[in-house]
Motif scaffolding. Structure first.
Motif, PDB file in Angstrom:
ATOM      1  N   GLY A   1     -32.427  19.573   8.979  1.00 37.90           N
ATOM      2  CA  GLY A   1     -31.973  19.443  10.298  1.00 37.90           C
ATOM      3  C   GLY A   1     -32.840  18.375  11.292  1.00 37.90           C
ATOM      4  O   GLY A   1     -32.569  18.386  12.254  1.00 37.90           O
ATOM      5  N   HIS A   2     -33.470  17.617  10.459  1.00 31.53           N
ATOM      6  CA  HIS A   2     -34.230  16.555  11.380  1.00 31.53           C
ATOM      7  C   HIS A   2     -33.486  15.411  11.489  1.00 31.53           C
ATOM      8  O   HIS A   2     -32.944  14.917  10.564  1.00 31.53           O
TER       9      HIS A   2
ATOM     10  N   LEU B   1     -43.586  22.801  14.641  1.00 33.99           N
ATOM     11  CA  LEU B   1     -43.634  21.949  15.889  1.00 33.99           C
ATOM     12  C   LEU B   1     -42.583  22.297  16.534  1.00 33.99           C
ATOM     13  O   LEU B   1     -42.518  22.189  18.001  1.00 33.99           O
ATOM     14  N   GLU B   2     -41.353  22.360  16.155  1.00 36.43           N
ATOM     15  CA  GLU B   2     -40.029  22.994  16.777  1.00 36.43           C
ATOM     16  C   GLU B   2     -40.381  24.110  17.857  1.00 36.43           C
ATOM     17  O   GLU B   2     -40.032  24.267  18.978  1.00 36.43           O
TER      18      GLU B   2
ATOM     19  N   SER C   1     -34.294  19.886  16.415  1.00 34.73           N
ATOM     20  CA  SER C   1     -34.804  19.193  15.212  1.00 34.73           C
ATOM     21  C   SER C   1     -35.848  18.150  15.688  1.00 34.73           C
ATOM     22  O   SER C   1     -35.980  17.618  16.864  1.00 34.73           O
ATOM     23  N   MET C   2     -36.694  17.759  14.605  1.00 30.52           N
ATOM     24  CA  MET C   2     -37.683  16.672  15.082  1.00 30.52           C
ATOM     25  C   MET C   2     -37.071  15.381  14.906  1.00 30.52           C
ATOM     26  O   MET C   2     -36.370  15.261  14.031  1.00 30.52           O
ATOM     27  N   ASN C   3     -37.775  14.335  15.643  1.00 35.78           N
ATOM     28  CA  ASN C   3     -37.375  12.982  15.500  1.00 35.78           C
ATOM     29  C   ASN C   3     -38.640  12.481  14.522  1.00 35.78           C
ATOM     30  O   ASN C   3     -39.610  12.480  14.912  1.00 35.78           O
TER      31      ASN C   3
ATOM     32  N   LEU D   1     -42.104  21.151   5.377  1.00 40.73           N
ATOM     33  CA  LEU D   1     -41.068  21.599   6.298  1.00 40.73           C
ATOM     34  C   LEU D   1     -41.365  22.692   7.206  1.00 40.73           C
ATOM     35  O   LEU D   1     -40.988  22.977   8.382  1.00 40.73           O
ATOM     36  N   GLY D   2     -42.311  23.712   6.710  1.00 43.76           N
ATOM     37  CA  GLY D   2     -42.782  24.649   7.604  1.00 43.76           C
ATOM     38  C   GLY D   2     -43.469  24.074   8.843  1.00 43.76           C
ATOM     39  O   GLY D   2     -43.466  24.596   9.783  1.00 43.76           O
TER      40      GLY D   2
END
Length: 197
Positions: A30-31, A192-193, A3-5, A186-187
């Motif tokens: 999920g972020h 990035l993930e 997940s991203m922060n 969101l895509g």
């Protein structure tokens, strides 16, 4: 999937319910999301009141608050995001943070320093078309400037939407444009993930 922060900055309206709803939407994907309150509890019903407060506090102080809010987490590699004025704050911080993972701009951009370096920074901008605060000439110059700084920029325009069209509590709201924006955003975060793996 990792997940991203995400550090999500509010607009000149302050930290209103729409910002929390946006953060919840990102968390549901999920972020991890933080929503710093740069106005220290103040919220506003009109752009004019918000702008007045922003000017009273001053740009430097607001940026200082933003940097202090992000500092404890910046080691993790943040995605900076924001709405309108918050987007300009996010951009400033992202360009000053070599660990930044991405920049998600909703309804706003900021000046780019001549010496700004954003080597390969993924940037996504969502903005109404036309937008009274983000003119076509400005956006063209901004796009070129970000490219010069080395950012990897995508721009999405939404014809006929109001300036802050993702905020359900405002007359600007455009549900179709808002849903499209979140879908694409969101895509973007998912992409990035993948880069991070």
């Amino acid at each position: 999937m990792g997940s991203m922060n995400i550090m999500l900055f509010h607009s000149t309206y302050g930290l209103r319910p729409a910002v929390h709803r946006a953060a919840d939407r990102l968390r549901a994907a999920g972020h991890e999301v933080w929503t710093p309150d740069l106005f220290e509890g103040r919220t506003f019903d009109t752009v004019e009141e918000g702008m007045e407060h922003k000017d009273e506090v001053g740009k430097d102080e607001l940026l200082k608050r933003a940097v202090l809010a992000a500092a404890p987490y910046s080691e993790r590699g943040l995605v900076y995001a924001g709405f309108s004025f918050g987007a300009s704050v996010a951009q400033t911080l992202a360009l000053g943070d070599e660990k930044a993972r991405g920049l998600l701009l909703l309804h706003g951009t900021s000046d780019i320093a001549e010496n700004a370096a954003a080597d390969g920074l993924p940037v996504q901008l969502h903005v109404a078309e036309p937008d009274p605060f983000e003119t076509d000439d400005w956006l063209t110059a901004w796009y070129l400037g970000m490219g010069r700084a080395g950012a990897d920029v995508e721009v999405y325009r939404y014809a006929g939407a109001g300036h802050l069209y993702t905020d359900p509590d405002l007359p600007d709201f455009d549900e179709e444009a808002a849903e499209a924006t979140w879908r694409v955003a969101l895509g973007f975060l998912d992409s990035l993930e993948e880069d991070a793996d």
